[in-house]
Motif scaffolding. Structure first.
Motif, PDB file in Angstrom:
ATOM      1  N   GLN A 131       0.813  -1.219   0.000  1.00 16.96           N
ATOM      2  CA  GLN A 131       0.000   0.000   0.000  1.00 16.96           C
ATOM      3  C   GLN A 131       0.848   1.271   0.000  1.00 16.96           C
ATOM      4  N   SER A 132       1.771   1.381   0.926  1.00 19.08           N
ATOM      5  CA  SER A 132       2.540   2.629   1.024  1.00 19.08           C
ATOM      6  C   SER A 132       3.414   2.846  -0.201  1.00 19.08           C
ATOM      7  N   ALA A 133       4.022   1.770  -0.730  1.00 17.90           N
ATOM      8  CA  ALA A 133       4.910   1.916  -1.885  1.00 17.90           C
ATOM      9  C   ALA A 133       4.139   2.306  -3.146  1.00 17.90           C
ATOM     10  N   ILE A 134       3.010   1.663  -3.405  1.00 20.91           N
ATOM     11  CA  ILE A 134       2.216   2.003  -4.591  1.00 20.91           C
ATOM     12  C   ILE A 134       1.680   3.424  -4.483  1.00 20.91           C
ATOM     13  N   THR A 135       1.177   3.768  -3.318  1.00 24.31           N
ATOM     14  CA  THR A 135       0.633   5.114  -3.112  1.00 24.31           C
ATOM     15  C   THR A 135       1.695   6.174  -3.366  1.00 24.31           C
ATOM     16  N   ALA A 136       2.928   5.937  -2.892  1.00 19.67           N
ATOM     17  CA  ALA A 136       4.009   6.913  -3.083  1.00 19.67           C
ATOM     18  C   ALA A 136       4.503   6.950  -4.527  1.00 19.67           C
TER      19      ALA A 136
ATOM     20  N   LEU B 292      -1.001   8.121  -5.607  1.00 17.15           N
ATOM     21  CA  LEU B 292      -2.422   7.809  -5.478  1.00 17.15           C
ATOM     22  C   LEU B 292      -2.987   8.410  -4.194  1.00 17.15           C
ATOM     23  N   SER B 293      -4.230   8.844  -4.265  1.00 13.51           N
ATOM     24  CA  SER B 293      -4.925   9.292  -3.060  1.00 13.51           C
ATOM     25  C   SER B 293      -5.406   8.074  -2.287  1.00 13.51           C
ATOM     26  N   VAL B 294      -5.850   8.310  -1.064  1.00 16.90           N
ATOM     27  CA  VAL B 294      -6.371   7.219  -0.241  1.00 16.90           C
ATOM     28  C   VAL B 294      -7.578   6.575  -0.909  1.00 16.90           C
ATOM     29  N   SER B 295      -8.451   7.388  -1.490  1.00 11.53           N
ATOM     30  CA  SER B 295      -9.651   6.857  -2.144  1.00 11.53           C
ATOM     31  C   SER B 295      -9.286   6.037  -3.375  1.00 11.53           C
ATOM     32  N   GLU B 296      -8.266   6.474  -4.132  1.00 14.50           N
ATOM     33  CA  GLU B 296      -7.853   5.714  -5.319  1.00 14.50           C
ATOM     34  C   GLU B 296      -7.279   4.358  -4.918  1.00 14.50           C
ATOM     35  N   TYR B 297      -6.506   4.315  -3.842  1.00 14.64           N
ATOM     36  CA  TYR B 297      -5.980   3.024  -3.407  1.00 14.64           C
ATOM     37  C   TYR B 297      -7.079   2.152  -2.824  1.00 14.64           C
TER      38      TYR B 297
ATOM     39  N   LEU C 222      -3.833  -0.049 -12.771  1.00 15.07           N
ATOM     40  CA  LEU C 222      -3.875  -0.815 -11.524  1.00 15.07           C
ATOM     41  C   LEU C 222      -5.240  -1.456 -11.309  1.00 15.07           C
ATOM     42  N   ASP C 223      -6.296  -0.668 -11.501  1.00  9.60           N
ATOM     43  CA  ASP C 223      -7.649  -1.159 -11.252  1.00  9.60           C
ATOM     44  C   ASP C 223      -8.029  -2.269 -12.227  1.00  9.60           C
TER      45      ASP C 223
ATOM     46  N   SER D  12       9.970  -5.064  -4.130  1.00 10.28           N
ATOM     47  CA  SER D  12       9.132  -3.961  -4.603  1.00 10.28           C
ATOM     48  C   SER D  12       7.762  -4.477  -5.006  1.00 10.28           C
ATOM     49  N   TRP D  13       6.807  -3.552  -5.119  1.00 14.31           N
ATOM     50  CA  TRP D  13       5.451  -3.966  -5.480  1.00 14.31           C
ATOM     51  C   TRP D  13       5.384  -4.496  -6.899  1.00 14.31           C
TER      52      TRP D  13
END
Length: 481
Positions: A65-70, A74-79, A133-134, A190-191
């Motif tokens: 989560q943290s690696a993809i978001t950074a 991505l915003s919290v809602s997108e993740y 991603l989605d 890594s992710w």
């Protein structure tokens, strides 16, 4: 119409009872000393690599989560969309894979499941934004939902009755192993690398499918009688006498072929309704008892209870794999019903202990005892779920449906399961905001109702062929009349 339907049911009962009862004894050829189950074991291994892939899909989002978001901003809602869309993909897979499995066979259905996962992992690996991603997550969700149906059905149809329970239970063991291993590996790679690692179980399955036979029962159902005999002989060993087992299967298939082709609405006819209600009831009990809420938010639960989330989560992961393995090893000795009753009783105890812990914390009473109670309750909950409630509903689902409706009925049961998984995970945070201890009291009540449901309605299927299970269910229903 009711008289006509009852006549058809009686005809089915009369036609299949004699061969089933004749071949049901120990000397019938099902337990022949000349049987060599190595091909069954190989076929099971190939199939449960799909279950491991299922676990990889579930376990992917937590450590990344943290690696993809950074990396992708991505915003919290997108993740959140990325994480939750997996369940919707699984629902689509559940709806469609049953008829696909009946149409093209169990092996090709496994290939389809792998194909969706491969496309999904590659889309995630090459993703540069939320859309890719989605799409990838949705595709892996479809493959995961498809695997959740195909794997236990395939194993139940190839395994001899004395091995069917423990081999089908490997499905759940491989799922939890995939989740745990993905979580650990995701901490050190890594992710994008973790997405490529998710391709490995698919590669093993796709390669292994070239060396194992198709389900003999599906071959018989589709009229490929020569292929059916060859497949059954390969599964039982070249020196095994499979004549009585083959006769039993063919007699049952011939009887089913005399009935109209089943449609979705036909599942609610009187002859099929007991099997459908048992399977759906078990799926509801499995999911609404709180398992996905606990699994998805176990770290937060430990933190709210004042315990180290790292130590708690690692203990949870190890316990889940070990206890699931124990459950699989004793499945055919203990029986399905005793295991699930023991499991549900443990779930009630775990929920009660956790509720007491949160109550003490909320009222600021015995604060030194509350964390110990919470950890004990959660670990009892996870251990109890792993030994029975996790695997047994899938095993029974794969056993109790006649083969002519297995695709439609299995899709319905799997869809109910995934909808229950989404409902539990979606409502968990809202319930915890309402009342931490009230949430676990609610789960305890649901698991207590599950005990009552199992006692009253769920049959024991240990030691019976799939055809004998149908005779037993029909006999019980006729006696109730």
């Amino acid at each position: 119409m009711a008289i006509k339907e009852r006549d058809e049911e009686n005809a089915v009962q009369e036609n299949i009872r004699e061969p089933l009862m004749r071949s049901g004894g120990e000397g019938s050829g099902h337990g022949s000393s000349k049987e060599d189950p190595w091909m069954v074991y190989l076929s099971t291994f190939v199939a449960v690599c799909g279950s491991y892939e299922f676990g990889c899909c579930v376990g992917y989002s937590s450590p990344t989560q943290s690696a993809i978001t950074a990396d992708l901003s991505l915003s919290v809602s997108e993740y959140s969309v990325f994480g939750s869309i997996l369940t919707f993909g699984a629902m689509i897979g559940a709806i469609t894979i049953g008829p696909i499995t009946d149409l093209i066979g169990r092996k090709w259905a496994l290939r389809v499941s792998c194909a969706f996962c491969v496309v999904g992992w590659l889309a995630i690996y090459f993703a540069e934004g939320a859309w890719a991603l989605d799409i990838g997550r949705l595709a892996t969700g479809y493959g995961m939902g498809a695997f959740s149906y195909v794997v236990p059905v395939f194993i139940s149809e190839i395994a001899p009755k004395n091995l069917r329970g423990r081999l089908t239970a490997l499905n759940q063991l491989m799922i939890v192993s995939g989740v745990s291993v993905s979580f650990v590996i995701g901490l050190v790679v890594s992710w994008r690398a973790l997405a490529l690692i998710g391709l490995i179980p698919c590669a093993v399955t796709l390669f292994g499918l070239f060396f194992i036979p198709e389900s003999p029962r599906w071959l018989a159902k589709t009229g490929r009688h020569q292929d059916f005999e060859v497949a059954l002989q390969r599964l039982r060993g070249k020196d095994a006498d499979v004549s009585l087992e083959a006769e039993e299967i063919q007699d049952y298939i011939a009887t089913l072929d005399s009935l109209p082709k089943a449609k979705l609405l036909d599942l609610f006819q009187r002859r099929y309704l007991p099997s459908v209600l048992i399977s759906i009831g078990l799926m509801v009990c499995q999911q609404l008892g709180g398992i996905n809420g606990v699994c998805f938010y176990v770290s937060d639960i430990f933190e709210q209870a004042g315990f180290s989330s790292t130590i708690g989560t690692i203990t949870y992961a190890i316990l889940q794999v070990v206890v699931t393995g124990i459950g699989a090893s004793i499945m055919d000795k203990a029986g399905r019903k005793p295991l699930i009753l023991t499991s549900a009783s443990g779930l009630v105890l775990g929920c009660v202990l956790t509720a007491i812990a949160f109550f003490l914390t909320a009222e600021e009473l015995a604060l030194s005892v509350a964390p110990i109670l919470a950890v004990t309750g959660i670990l009892i909950f996870i251990g109890s779920f792993s030994i029975g409630m996790g695997a047994v509903p899938w095993i029974i689902m794969s056993e109790i449906f006649p083969i002519n409706i297995k695709g439609q009925a299995g899709s319905l049961a799997t869809l109910v399961n995934w909808f229950g998984a989404w409902l539990c995970s979606y409502t968990f945070n809202f319930l915890m905001s309402w009342s931490t201890y009230g949430t676990f009291i609610l789960y305890a009540a649901i698991n207590a109702l599950a005990i009552l449901f199992v006692i009253l309605f769920v049959p024991e299927t240990k030691g019976k062929t799939l055809e004998q299970i149908q005779v037993a269910i029909n006999r019980e229903r006729n006696e109730e009349k």
